[in-house]
Design a protein around this motif. Structure first.
Motif, PDB file in Angstrom:
ATOM      1  N   LEU A   1      38.828  29.599  33.475  1.00 14.38           N
ATOM      2  CA  LEU A   1      39.649  30.490  32.669  1.00 14.38           C
ATOM      3  C   LEU A   1      41.116  30.207  32.905  1.00 14.38           C
ATOM      4  N   ASP A   2      41.910  30.224  31.822  1.00 10.38           N
ATOM      5  CA  ASP A   2      43.362  30.134  31.908  1.00 10.38           C
ATOM      6  C   ASP A   2      43.957  31.442  31.395  1.00 10.38           C
ATOM      7  N   GLY A   3      45.232  31.628  31.616  1.00  8.20           N
ATOM      8  CA  GLY A   3      45.911  32.785  31.060  1.00  8.20           C
ATOM      9  C   GLY A   3      45.724  34.065  31.832  1.00  8.20           C
ATOM     10  N   VAL A   4      45.261  33.980  33.083  1.00  6.48           N
ATOM     11  CA  VAL A   4      45.126  35.170  33.916  1.00  6.48           C
ATOM     12  C   VAL A   4      46.483  35.472  34.549  1.00  6.48           C
ATOM     13  N   THR A   5      46.810  36.751  34.669  1.00  6.44           N
ATOM     14  CA  THR A   5      48.095  37.126  35.251  1.00  6.44           C
ATOM     15  C   THR A   5      47.912  38.094  36.407  1.00  6.44           C
ATOM     16  N   ALA A   6      48.906  38.120  37.271  1.00  8.47           N
ATOM     17  CA  ALA A   6      49.015  39.140  38.302  1.00  8.47           C
ATOM     18  C   ALA A   6      50.333  39.863  38.059  1.00  8.47           C
ATOM     19  N   THR A   7      50.444  41.111  38.500  1.00 10.86           N
ATOM     20  CA  THR A   7      51.667  41.867  38.253  1.00 10.86           C
ATOM     21  C   THR A   7      52.121  42.565  39.529  1.00 10.86           C
ATOM     22  N   ALA A   8      53.440  42.614  39.710  1.00  7.78           N
ATOM     23  CA  ALA A   8      54.051  43.341  40.822  1.00  7.78           C
ATOM     24  C   ALA A   8      55.395  43.870  40.348  1.00  7.78           C
ATOM     25  N   ASP A   9      55.548  45.195  40.328  1.00 10.29           N
ATOM     26  CA  ASP A   9      56.782  45.831  39.865  1.00 10.29           C
ATOM     27  C   ASP A   9      57.191  45.335  38.479  1.00 10.29           C
TER      28      ASP A   9
ATOM     29  N   ASP B   1      57.724  44.088  51.893  1.00  7.77           N
ATOM     30  CA  ASP B   1      56.301  44.432  51.828  1.00  7.77           C
ATOM     31  C   ASP B   1      55.973  44.849  50.391  1.00  7.77           C
ATOM     32  N   TYR B   2      55.040  44.173  49.757  1.00 10.35           N
ATOM     33  CA  TYR B   2      54.686  44.553  48.386  1.00 10.35           C
ATOM     34  C   TYR B   2      53.279  44.097  48.048  1.00 10.35           C
ATOM     35  N   ASP B   3      52.750  44.686  46.982  1.00  7.75           N
ATOM     36  CA  ASP B   3      51.413  44.355  46.485  1.00  7.75           C
ATOM     37  C   ASP B   3      51.514  43.592  45.171  1.00  7.75           C
ATOM     38  N   LEU B   4      50.549  42.723  44.962  1.00  9.81           N
ATOM     39  CA  LEU B   4      50.456  41.934  43.738  1.00  9.81           C
ATOM     40  C   LEU B   4      49.074  42.185  43.145  1.00  9.81           C
ATOM     41  N   LYS B   5      49.026  42.794  41.970  1.00 10.59           N
ATOM     42  CA  LYS B   5      47.759  43.201  41.364  1.00 10.59           C
ATOM     43  C   LYS B   5      47.241  42.090  40.453  1.00 10.59           C
ATOM     44  N   LEU B   6      46.049  41.570  40.779  1.00 12.36           N
ATOM     45  CA  LEU B   6      45.423  40.569  39.928  1.00 12.36           C
ATOM     46  C   LEU B   6      44.791  41.269  38.726  1.00 12.36           C
ATOM     47  N   ALA B   7      45.097  40.795  37.529  1.00 14.10           N
ATOM     48  CA  ALA B   7      44.566  41.417  36.316  1.00 14.10           C
ATOM     49  C   ALA B   7      43.953  40.344  35.423  1.00 14.10           C
TER      50      ALA B   7
END
Length: 249
Positions: free
Chosen positions: A72-80, A212-218
């Protein structure tokens, strides 16, 4: 002898037709599975599906596929609010059992993997910092390196730096090693270790709160299970295994 020759010709012809029909059925099934994964599991782009094993039709009759690969391509993660690209998203599923209506399937075992480069990871890092490889010793501990000019990092976070404080810091370079962990299979957590002692009281806590931060895989299909992250020379490598994993439904 002539009869044998004719029989062999028929065998070759029908064998070729069977192979052609079998391959056509595979291509159709791969498209169907890809579409179902996209629609049922909330994936933004259509996955590539490859069904292994030959012949395919006999696997269908038996209600079980030997092996299925998904990429799969086009997957994103988001942080702030920052989007980060996730690449090399793959899953390998084995012994995929289909229900009688062929509307869903379950894999006895599965392995998954994904990758985030340091260049992409920097898009989610605190402004004024860079993220990179921490060297083999620290990478073995699951750590990455964050660095930048301390006053730049504070100003980018809208933390006032009075002139006297700026003079005291004297353009001090900030170097932080953060341990990377994976929580609940979809959240990358960076937690600073060995934060340098800063000359201004309370500044340490403020800096730690920034780095310190989180990165959400979506956008990962449910069939791709991740439970481990490692720091490599090129970025963060994710992997995972699972049993009785749903492929589509």
């Amino acid at each position: 002898m002539r009869a044998l020759r004719i029989l062999l010709i028929f065998v070759v012809i029908f064998g070729g037709l069977f192979v052609a029909a079998d391959r056509a059925a595979v291509y159709f099934a791969e498209d169907e599975v890809a579409g179902r994964i996209q629609s049922s599991q909330g994936v933004n782009t259509t996955p590539e599906v490859s069904i292994k094993g030959f012949p395919f039709l006999t696997q269908v009759v038996g209600g079980s596929l030997d092996e299925v690969d998904i990429s799969l391509d086009g997957v994103t993660a988001t942080a702030d609010g920052h989007a980060v690209r996730v690449t090399e998203v793959k899953a390998n599923l084995r012994d995929v059992r289909m229900d009688s209506s062929f509307s869903s399937a379950t894999a006895s075992s599965a392995t998954g993997s994904a990758h985030i480069s340091y260049a992409d990871l920097m898009k989610s890092a605190p402004q004024g910092t860079t993220v990179g490889y921490a060297g083999p010793e620290r990478a073995a501990k699951g750590q990455v390196k964050l660095s930048g000019t301390l006053t730049d990092v504070l100003e980018a976070a809208n933390i006032p730096v009075p002139g006297a404080v700026a003079a005291l810091l004297g353009g001090e370079e900030l170097t932080v090693y953060s341990t990377v962990s994976l929580e609940n299979g979809n959240t990358v957590r960076l937690s600073a270790e060995d934060l340098p002692k800063l000359p201004v009281p309370g500044l340490d806590e403020q800096v730690k709160g920034l780095v310190d931060y989180d990165l959400k895989l979506a956008g990962l299909p449910a069939s791709i299970k991740l439970d481990r992250v490692t720091a490599t020379a090129t970025g963060l490598q994710f992997s995972g295994t699972g049993t009785n994993v749903s492929l589509a439904g």
